[in-house]
Design an enzyme around this catalytic site. Structure first.
Site, short mmCIF file in Angstrom:
data_model
loop_
_atom_site.label_atom_id
_atom_site.label_comp_id
_atom_site.label_asym_id
_atom_site.label_seq_id
_atom_site.Cartn_x
_atom_site.Cartn_y
_atom_site.Cartn_z
N HIS A 224 31.14 65.78 43.52
CA HIS A 224 31.78 65.84 44.59
C HIS A 224 31.07 66.04 45.83
O HIS A 224 31.31 65.51 46.98
CB HIS A 224 32.77 67.41 44.67
CG HIS A 224 33.99 67.37 43.89
ND1 HIS A 224 33.82 67.36 42.51
CD2 HIS A 224 35.22 67.10 44.07
CE1 HIS A 224 34.93 67.38 41.82
NE2 HIS A 224 35.96 67.11 42.76
N ASP A 298 37.45 58.32 39.32
CA ASP A 298 37.68 59.66 39.96
C ASP A 298 37.86 59.38 41.41
O ASP A 298 37.53 58.28 41.88
CB ASP A 298 36.44 60.42 39.57
CG ASP A 298 36.70 62.03 39.68
OD1 ASP A 298 37.81 62.55 40.20
OD2 ASP A 298 35.91 62.74 39.17
#
Length: 985
Positions: A224, A298
């Site tokens: 992230h 993702d």
């Protein structure tokens, strides 16, 4: 010939269709209908509408109206194919989802990250245990059931794809993003658990998604925030990281999510994200592993890919790939089907369309992905889309069966990781003086409260270590709970240096059980476990985890869990010491023992009615079945006009229940030892009665109330002043004096010599004229006299040493006024006929009071939980907590009605169900059941056939015992008993 040819063509087509179906997990059972729908929808779409199907955008159900309109714009203008919901609430999400679906010409595919339940994203929804916890469980069927129920929640909320299971093999303890989200470090265990979760979800029509391909388990950074690097060679990745995918694909895995990772051994281009790598997505996942399901990127907003910079890409000088939808195009060209959470959907669609127009993307390639998405939509029923109903939605997402499963999972997961002195589960409670010390983020109140249900446990705390150590010198066992936040699986788990110092110092001077309520990696901080006798890993700090850990420590259920990861030199993956149950009571919900919570709640109304109608000031109520307490509630207050509400650790004068919790078990113990028998005559066991009219009475007849004994003798009458009707100065003093030490109430002491008068009065009393059933307390005066003579000790001491201490019945005692605050003792009466004061902490029964509060027929105080332990011991044929108290055959002897033909419903000491219409029970219990009731409103009953224990404690005699016994007249106790049996499924 033509028919043969047609048959051959049909046969070949069937084989082809079957092969196609077995290889594509997105195919529905109705393949022909699915193909027709997919083709019709696909053919009706324009180029950009087809590309729009490749996009799944993020939506927050708690976002503003402006944001909602923005999403509606994407649906209408860009024709996006799906939504991935994030933070919000279930009802808000359902309503928003209905709006968004209505705005879309092609039904939207709905996805969510719900790895441990919808609670991963939504409030007011259920949270199942984290994967690391599930990884400790041996039985994969339980994981499959978890997947099934998780899937049912998703389906109820209109979620078609759950981005789970996580199949990352967490071989790096410092992994900042996976950790608890992984099933562990062992590839086989991870694969087995992931497979089970997948099958469970897909069995109810919710599609799964294995992640994070090719493997995020051994990373030291979070994708992230940056692009993590996997440094392993191809052989290692193939044998470990790819292993679960290979197995799940063979079993029908619906989709795979590709991570943003740098994997040099698989992708030669330096720093190139795996999600954009054709080698990783197409060559490895699609071709080598043969995966035909949907492939999701993702989130494309994650820094691991969003910050990817390349001088040129696809022949276009762009500087950053993140400009103008280049990342979306790169992801699609790599082989992904769905662009998850693109930073700019419109630019991405335009970029892919441009590539299509110039021939960089073929029609076949576009068709492959779009039709896979449409296949998935048909498979989840979007060809017959219906809006989500919001009625009872929150209730449907928080079902009793979910709580039941959660409890089962925690029981199976909790792991005894170390127990070198075989301390667990705790035995011989009579020798244990236990302290509880809390470390970590909270004080572990649920853990402590549950520990106290089993034994004498005191919470010890101090801000000064030296003072704490000094306080702990009074204890021979210290339970240290290490509690960390249970808010989410990413929360911190490490010990602080201070906490380690305190732990080591406590362990240096005490026998210690360390129970950690966090991920097992916390054990890495332990430099030594030399002085720590036992270590229990509970994985999470939820209320249930804390309660179940306390139950395990005391042996209420067996320990079965194994460590899913290694944690330093002392703890290895797969470790877990298996421990048997000691058959102590556990605490759970009704559904786990075949009962219905909703029906059982009828008890609440009956009990509250009794309180409202002033039948008794307060009530303690407990129901257990199959060795598990399933109902334990309190009602009312100590007094009608007081403020002290009833609590579970308050105690009541249990009156005649004393007979079956004190006198009777001690007598059965003597029968066990062959010292007495049911046929023993009174003159043989107590020569004192040798020349009396009672000499030939047998124990069997006396305790069956078939011995012609008078029901009751009001001994105290003779000690009252004939003029004032108050205690005579001949027999009483208002302060303790020599010869007047028998305390019967505050500031009231009786002449000691009168203790000899009571047995003499009984001895000389005439018998009833007819041999018939007549309930009498006198037998218990006599048996008490015998027990005290045999042991040369008071009855209360013998009962404590032989039963209560080792049973953990620490709220069960005579004369509680000596050791317990009145705030924890329900008063029994405002006496206006003998003691002329409020009776609280002193026995209500006058005869027992005249014996110093210790009677064989009355005098014991207790709470419902302790009485349940004693009744459960009886139910288990004399066994409890790892101790054989009584032989099964002895229990059976005393639980037999020997004079039933004489209209005697009693066993030996125990009351039995009525033979006719009226009696002590609801009439719905088995004839093998037994129990007793008490004058103060108490009641205890056990039923071996249904394995039920029922305890009702009250102080209905307050403020006056002369008031009508409305509990009895209105059948309150037996109506509750009837409700219990009606709640059995």
């Amino acid at each position: 010939m033509r028919n043969v040819l047609y048959s051959l063509i049909f046969f070949i087509f069937s084989i082809s269709l079957s092969a196609q179906q077995s290889g594509n997990p997105l195919l529905a059972k109705d393949v022909n209908g699915q193909k027709q729908w997919v083709d019709s929808v696909y053919n009706a779409l324009t180029l950009k509408e087809k590309i729009g199907q490749l996009y799944m955008v993020q939506v927050f159900s708690d976002q503003s109206e402006a944001n909602k309109n923005k999403i509606i714009g994407l649906i209408k203008d860009q024709k996006i194919g799906g939504i991935i919901y994030s933070k919000g609430g279930p009802v808000r999400q359902a309503k928003l989802n209905n709006v968004l679906q209505a705005a879309s010409q092609t039904p939207l595919l709905i996805g969510m990250d719900a790895e441990w339940g919808l609670s991963m994203r939504l409030d007011s929804t259920f949270s199942f245990p984290w994967n690391m916890t599930l990884g400790a469980i041996k039985d994969p069927k339980l994981i499959e059931q978890t997947g099934r129920q998780l899937g049912e929640h998703s389906k109820r909320l209109g979620v078609h794809f759950n981005f789970a299971p996580v199949v990352d093999i967490n071989t790096n303890p410092k992994n900042p993003i996976i950790g608890n989200r992984s099933f562990g470090e062992d590839r086989d265990n991870v694969t087995e658990k992931a497979m089970a979760l997948m099958k469970g979800m897909q069995s109810v029509g919710v599609l799964s998604s294995a992640k994070h391909f090719p493997g995020h388990g051994d990373t030291a950074s979070d994708s992230h925030k940056t692009l993590p690097t996997i440094t392993f060679n191809k052989k290692r990745i193939d044998s470990i990281e790819l292993y679960p995918y290979r197995k799940l694909i063979k079993e029908g895995l619906s989709s795979v999510m590709v991570a943003h990772l740098s994997v040099p051994s698989l992708e030669a281009r330096d720093g190139y994200p795996s999600s954009l790598s054709k080698t990783i997505v197409t060559d490895i996942l699609k071709e080598r592993l043969g995966f035909k399901g949907l492939i999701f990127t993702d989130a494309l907003t994650m820094k691991g890919v969003a910050d990817f910079v390349k001088p040129t890409f696809d022949g276009v000088n762009s500087g950053s790939v993140n400009v103008g939808g280049e990342i979306d195009l790169a992801a699609f060209l790599a082989g992904n089907d769905v662009m998850l959470m693109s930073e700019d959907v419109e630019k991405g669609i335009n970029k892919i369309a441009e590539a299509y127009e110039r021939g960089a993307i073929t029609d076949e390639r576009l068709q492959l992905s779009v039709k896979k998405i449409l296949l998935a939509k048909y498979k989840v029923g979007l060809n017959k889309y219906e809006p989500i109903g919001t009625a009872n939605l929150v209730e449907d997402l928080n079902r009793i069966k979910d709580y039941a499963l959660y409890e089962t999972l925690m029981e199976q997961a909790i792991t005894v990781a170390h127990d070198d002195k075989k301390l667990l589960p705790l035995r011989h409670l009579e020798t244990k003086n236990i302290a509880y010390v809390s470390l970590g983020d909270d004080d572990g109140t649920p853990f402590y409260e549950e520990l106290k249900k089993y034994g004498k446990v005191h919470k010890i705390e101090d801000n000064n270590l030296d003072v704490l150590i000094e306080k702990l010198q009074n204890y021979n066992t210290v339970i240290v709970g290490f509690h960390k936040s249970n808010d989410n699986p990413w929360k911190g788990y490490e010990f602080t240096n201070k906490e380690l110092t305190w732990l080591y110092e406590i362990a240096r001077t005490n026998t210690v059980i360390l129970n950690i309520f966090t991920r097992p990696y916390a054990l890495l901080d332990l430099e030594s476990i030399t002085n720590i006798e036992s270590v229990v890993v509970s994985y999470q700090n939820s209320k249930v985890a804390q309660e179940k850990s306390a139950q395990l420590i005391f042996g209420a259920f067996p320990a079965k869990g194994t460590l899913p990861v290694s944690a330093g030199p002392y703890f290895t993956v797969g470790d877990g010491i298996q421990k048997n149950s000691l058959n102590r009571l556990a605490y759970t919900i009704p559904e786990r023992v075949g009962m219905n919570s909703e029906k059982l709640n009828k008890i609440d109304a009956i009990a509250q009615y009794a309180i409202d109608q002033k039948m008794t000031p307060g009530i303690q109520l407990l129901v257990a079945r199959k060795g598990k307490v399933i109902y334990n509630k309190n009602f009312g207050k100590h007094t009608y006009d007081g403020t002290k509400v009833v609590e579970s650790d308050d105690i009541y004068d249990i009156a005649s229940l004393t007979k079956i919790v004190a006198t009777l078990p001690l007598l059965m113990e003597l029968e066990d030892q062959g010292i007495v028998s049911l046929d023993s005559k009174l003159s043989d066991i107590l020569p004192y009665y040798k020349h009396s009219n009672k000499k030939n009475m047998t124990i069997k007849k006396m305790l069956s109330h078939y011995a012609q004994l008078k029901p009751w003798i009001p001994f105290y009458y003779a000690t009252l002043d004939s003029v004032t009707n108050k205690p005579s100065s001949k027999y009483y003093r208002t302060s303790r004096k020599p010869g007047f030490t028998t305390e019967i109430a505050p500031n009231l002491f009786m002449r000691d010599s009168y203790q000899d008068s009571i047995p003499k009065i009984i001895k000389d009393t005439e018998l009833l004229s007819h041999l018939r059933y007549r309930y009498s307390d006198l037998a218990y005066y006599i048996i008490k006299q015998y027990i005290e003579k045999h042991y040369d000790r008071p009855l209360n001491e013998v009962a404590q040493d032989h039963f209560y201490k080792s049973l953990g019945a620490n709220h069960t005692l005579y004369n509680p006024y000596k050791t317990i605050s009145n705030t924890k003792i329900a008063p029994t009466e405002v006496d206006d006929y003998y003691r002329f004061q409020k009776v609280q902490g002193y026995v209500h029964d006058m005869g027992a009071a005249m014996q110093g509060g210790v009677g064989g027929h009355a005098g014991v105080f207790s709470n419902a939980n302790d009485i349940a332990k004693i009744m459960q011991m009886y139910l288990q044929k004399g066994y409890y907590g790892g101790v054989r108290y009584l032989k099964p055959e002895t229990i059976d002897k005393f639980n037999t009605c020997y004079f039933c033909e004489k209209n005697v419903r009693r066993g030996v000491g125990f009351d039995k169900p009525q033979l006719g219409e009226e009696g002590p029970t609801c009439g719905c219990v088995s004839m093998t059941s037994f129990g007793h009731s008490g004058f103060t409103g108490t009641y205890a009953w056990a039923d071996p056939d249904e394995e039920i224990v029922y305890v009702f404690l009250a102080n209905r005699t307050y403020p006056s015992s002369k008031a009508k016994n409305m509990l009895l007249r209105e059948d309150i106790r037996t109506d509750i008993q009837k409700a219990i049996y009606e709640a059995i499924n």
